[in-house]
Design an enzyme around this catalytic site. Structure first.
Site, PDB file in Angstrom:
ATOM      1  N   ALA A  19      44.858 -17.927  38.240  1.00 40.14           N
ATOM      2  CA  ALA A  19      45.222 -19.132  38.981  1.00 40.14           C
ATOM      3  C   ALA A  19      44.243 -20.278  38.778  1.00 40.14           C
ATOM      4  O   ALA A  19      44.513 -21.392  39.212  1.00 40.14           O
ATOM      5  CB  ALA A  19      45.311 -18.799  40.476  1.00 40.14           C
ATOM      6  N   GLY A  20      43.086 -20.006  38.141  1.00 36.80           N
ATOM      7  CA  GLY A  20      42.105 -21.063  37.952  1.00 36.80           C
ATOM      8  C   GLY A  20      41.552 -21.586  39.262  1.00 36.80           C
ATOM      9  O   GLY A  20      41.310 -22.779  39.425  1.00 36.80           O
ATOM     10  N   GLU A  26      34.153 -21.444  34.184  1.00 36.27           N
ATOM     11  CA  GLU A  26      34.928 -22.032  33.093  1.00 36.27           C
ATOM     12  C   GLU A  26      35.983 -21.082  32.538  1.00 36.27           C
ATOM     13  O   GLU A  26      37.047 -21.520  32.101  1.00 36.27           O
ATOM     14  CB  GLU A  26      33.978 -22.522  32.005  1.00 36.27           C
ATOM     15  CG  GLU A  26      33.072 -23.643  32.520  1.00 36.27           C
ATOM     16  CD  GLU A  26      32.400 -24.442  31.436  1.00 36.27           C
ATOM     17  OE1 GLU A  26      32.384 -23.973  30.274  1.00 36.27           O
ATOM     18  OE2 GLU A  26      31.897 -25.536  31.742  1.00 36.27           O
ATOM     19  N   ARG A 138      37.943 -16.951  48.424  1.00 36.82           N
ATOM     20  CA  ARG A 138      36.918 -15.926  48.583  1.00 36.82           C
ATOM     21  C   ARG A 138      36.378 -15.878  50.013  1.00 36.82           C
ATOM     22  O   ARG A 138      35.906 -14.822  50.465  1.00 36.82           O
ATOM     23  CB  ARG A 138      35.780 -16.149  47.593  1.00 36.82           C
ATOM     24  CG  ARG A 138      36.251 -16.154  46.136  1.00 36.82           C
ATOM     25  CD  ARG A 138      35.316 -15.409  45.210  1.00 36.82           C
ATOM     26  NE  ARG A 138      35.248 -13.991  45.513  1.00 36.82           N
ATOM     27  CZ  ARG A 138      34.513 -13.116  44.811  1.00 36.82           C
ATOM     28  NH1 ARG A 138      33.786 -13.543  43.793  1.00 36.82           N
ATOM     29  NH2 ARG A 138      34.483 -11.836  45.132  1.00 36.82           N
ATOM     30  N   GLU A 174      26.563 -15.957  48.345  1.00 38.13           N
ATOM     31  CA  GLU A 174      27.420 -15.369  47.311  1.00 38.13           C
ATOM     32  C   GLU A 174      27.044 -13.933  46.967  1.00 38.13           C
ATOM     33  O   GLU A 174      27.494 -13.365  45.979  1.00 38.13           O
ATOM     34  CB  GLU A 174      27.357 -16.233  46.051  1.00 38.13           C
ATOM     35  CG  GLU A 174      27.794 -17.670  46.272  1.00 38.13           C
ATOM     36  CD  GLU A 174      29.303 -17.838  46.380  1.00 38.13           C
ATOM     37  OE1 GLU A 174      30.027 -17.317  45.515  1.00 38.13           O
ATOM     38  OE2 GLU A 174      29.752 -18.498  47.333  1.00 38.13           O
ATOM     39  N   HIS A 249      26.938 -18.349  39.089  1.00 43.46           N
ATOM     40  CA  HIS A 249      26.076 -17.398  39.779  1.00 43.46           C
ATOM     41  C   HIS A 249      24.909 -17.044  38.856  1.00 43.46           C
ATOM     42  O   HIS A 249      25.038 -17.094  37.620  1.00 43.46           O
ATOM     43  CB  HIS A 249      26.819 -16.104  40.137  1.00 43.46           C
ATOM     44  CG  HIS A 249      27.863 -16.272  41.195  1.00 43.46           C
ATOM     45  ND1 HIS A 249      29.097 -15.657  41.127  1.00 43.46           N
ATOM     46  CD2 HIS A 249      27.868 -16.979  42.351  1.00 43.46           C
ATOM     47  CE1 HIS A 249      29.817 -15.981  42.187  1.00 43.46           C
ATOM     48  NE2 HIS A 249      29.086 -16.784  42.949  1.00 43.46           N
ATOM     49  N   ASP A 251      23.865 -14.204  38.069  1.00 40.98           N
ATOM     50  CA  ASP A 251      24.122 -13.057  37.193  1.00 40.98           C
ATOM     51  C   ASP A 251      24.904 -13.432  35.937  1.00 40.98           C
ATOM     52  O   ASP A 251      25.228 -12.568  35.124  1.00 40.98           O
ATOM     53  CB  ASP A 251      24.806 -11.910  37.946  1.00 40.98           C
ATOM     54  CG  ASP A 251      26.218 -12.214  38.419  1.00 40.98           C
ATOM     55  OD1 ASP A 251      26.712 -13.338  38.172  1.00 40.98           O
ATOM     56  OD2 ASP A 251      26.842 -11.332  39.035  1.00 40.98           O
ATOM     57  N   CYS A 366      29.696  -8.540  37.282  1.00 41.92           N
ATOM     58  CA  CYS A 366      30.496  -9.024  38.406  1.00 41.92           C
ATOM     59  C   CYS A 366      31.236  -7.880  39.088  1.00 41.92           C
ATOM     60  O   CYS A 366      31.460  -7.915  40.297  1.00 41.92           O
ATOM     61  CB  CYS A 366      31.519 -10.051  37.921  1.00 41.92           C
ATOM     62  SG  CYS A 366      30.834 -11.654  37.462  1.00 41.92           S
TER      63      CYS A 366
END
Length: 442
Positions: A19-20, A26, A138, A174, A249, A251, A366
């Site tokens: 869904a972007g 990116e 989120r 986060e 993030h 990571d 992730c």
């Protein structure tokens, strides 16, 4: 005390779609509205979990969330029966239905921040649920994440699961994606490195293009909740310039394991001073800095070179777990092969095909939440979620029976998808001995 690092991977959900939704990520933006394959996403994740378990690593699974999130859609004004809520949202505001259907909870590096008992004053493992309040899709995860973590780490003698921080910008949190721990051994007291993107009210450097999601205030609050020793706690700012290049993030630009920090040359603001501070605090500290001249930030983001798992093997050496995209980029792969040939801490590269997750902006790191456990704590974890031959077969069968092999944005309007998801998750809670952790079960 003897301890090991366990990895708990998120299982992609039935509504995995492109869904972007994640501005600043990116890959998420680039693959917007493409067809997804939820069944393949789940099977790719399970394959990684099983392969690592077969290699002797402690590996668990964290279930997906119920989606679409009907309660969230009701909260913003869509009424009627559950099916009518879906129909109205699809017709009036499909972008909100898409957000409420996101399977982003699969990236459990954002589920919580974890501190092992060796670092906490009360000698318990502490987990603080992330509020993820920078993104609507989120921010709705925290309640179910908390319920799932409490169903997995349910022994209060060994574990404390904290609720998410207040849902305000100042405490944007986060989770473990912005947290590293360095130590000589897992069971020994370590140094916890919290990485933030901005500090509320501070006029310092901040990104110009993409949002800095993690705040210093949130990181400091988590450190207090986890009862950490201030002398062993370090706060560092991520380089705003790399956030603006898609490093949403930490990571995505750095990963640590025991005494080793593997990072890009441009990962942190004032990086030289930070590395010197870590050398003072961590015996045997090793920094593997990848030069911009060898791997650009753009290539690191495109291949998720640093969104890798750095795992300690039984022989004391380390294995780097990478997505297939890192092998496909010639310059990145050349650097990695040279890294292994140099004879340093990393002597093995392990590649997995995680394309379904990667297209939505999530790589190997992730997908996993790291939890250091001693023997008693490991025995106290809900055993039904730990990966083995039997669970692998059981979950693959469950996926085969419940997941679709293609999903478009338009398919989210089908109320049958909600019914399919609830039936699947109801079965999964019994398979994994989770109790009633989902809203529809209450």
């Amino acid at each position: 005390m003897s301890a090991r690092e366990a990895n708990f991977d998120g299982l992609p959900g039935l509504t995995h779609h492109y869904a972007g939704l994640s501005f600043g990520n990116e890959a998420s933006t680039r693959h917007q509205h493409q067809l997804s394959n939820p069944k393949l996403a789940a099977k790719q994740g399970l394959m990684k979990m099983k392969a690592l378990a077969d290699m002797g690593f402690v590996q668990g699974v964290i279930p997906p969330h119920e989606r679409p999130n009907i309660a969230a859609l009701r909260q913003i004004g869509f009424g009627g029966s559950d099916a009518q809520v879906v129909e109205k949202a699809a017709r009036q505001a499909p972008h909100f239905l898409s957000a409420a259907s996101s399977a982003s909870a699969m990236w459990v590096a954002n589920a919580a921040t974890v501190s092992p008992s060796a670092d906490s004053a009360d000698r318990r493992v502490h987990l603080t649920v992330a509020n993820l309040n920078n993104k609507f899709h989120r921010a709705m995860e925290a309640p179910t994440t908390g319920a799932l973590l409490r169903a997995i780490f349910r022994d209060a003698q060994h574990f404390t699961v904290h609720d998410a921080l207040p849902q305000v910008s100042m405490f944007g949190d986060e989770g473990a994606a912005n947290h590293n721990r360095l130590s000589t051994a897992y069971g020994e007291p370590g140094v916890q490195l919290f990485v933030f993107g901005r500090e509320e009210g501070n006029g310092g450097l901040v990104p110009a293009r993409y949002p800095a999601r993690q705040t210093r205030e949130a990181s400091e609050a988590v450190a207090r909740l986890h009862q950490l020793d201030e002398a062993r706690t370090v706060f560092a700012q991520q380089n705003p310039a790399v956030i603006d290049q898609g490093v949403f993030h930490n990571d995505v630009i750095a990963v640590s394991n025991q005494q080793v920090l593997f990072c890009h040359q441009q990962a942190f603001l004032h990086q030289e001073a930070l590395l010197e501070r870590l050398r003072e605090k961590v015996p045997g500290f090793v920094a593997i800095e990848v030069p911009e001249a060898r791997v650009s930030v753009g290539d690191a983001v495109a291949t998720y070179l640093f969104n890798s798992q750095l795992l300690s093997k039984a022989d004391g050496k380390m294995m780097l777990v990478l997505p297939e995209e890192a092998r496909q980029q010639a310059g990145v792969w050349r650097y990695l092969c040279e890294l292994v040939e140099r004879g340093g801490p990393v002597d093995q590269l392990q590649v997995f095909d995680l394309r379904e997750s990667m297209c939505n902006g999530g790589g190997p790191a992730c997908l996993r939440l790291r939890v250091v456990l001693d023997d008693a704590q490991q025995a106290a974890v809900n055993p039904a979620v730990m990966m083995n031959d039997r669970l692998f077969v059981t979950l693959n069968d469950w996926v085969d029976r419940h997941y679709r092999d293609r999903l478009s944005q338009q398919d989210l309007a089908d109320p049958q998808l909600l019914t399919e998801g609830r039936e699947a998750l109801d079965e999964l809670t019994r398979l994994l001995d989770l109790g009633n952790v989902y809203p529809f079960q209450q």
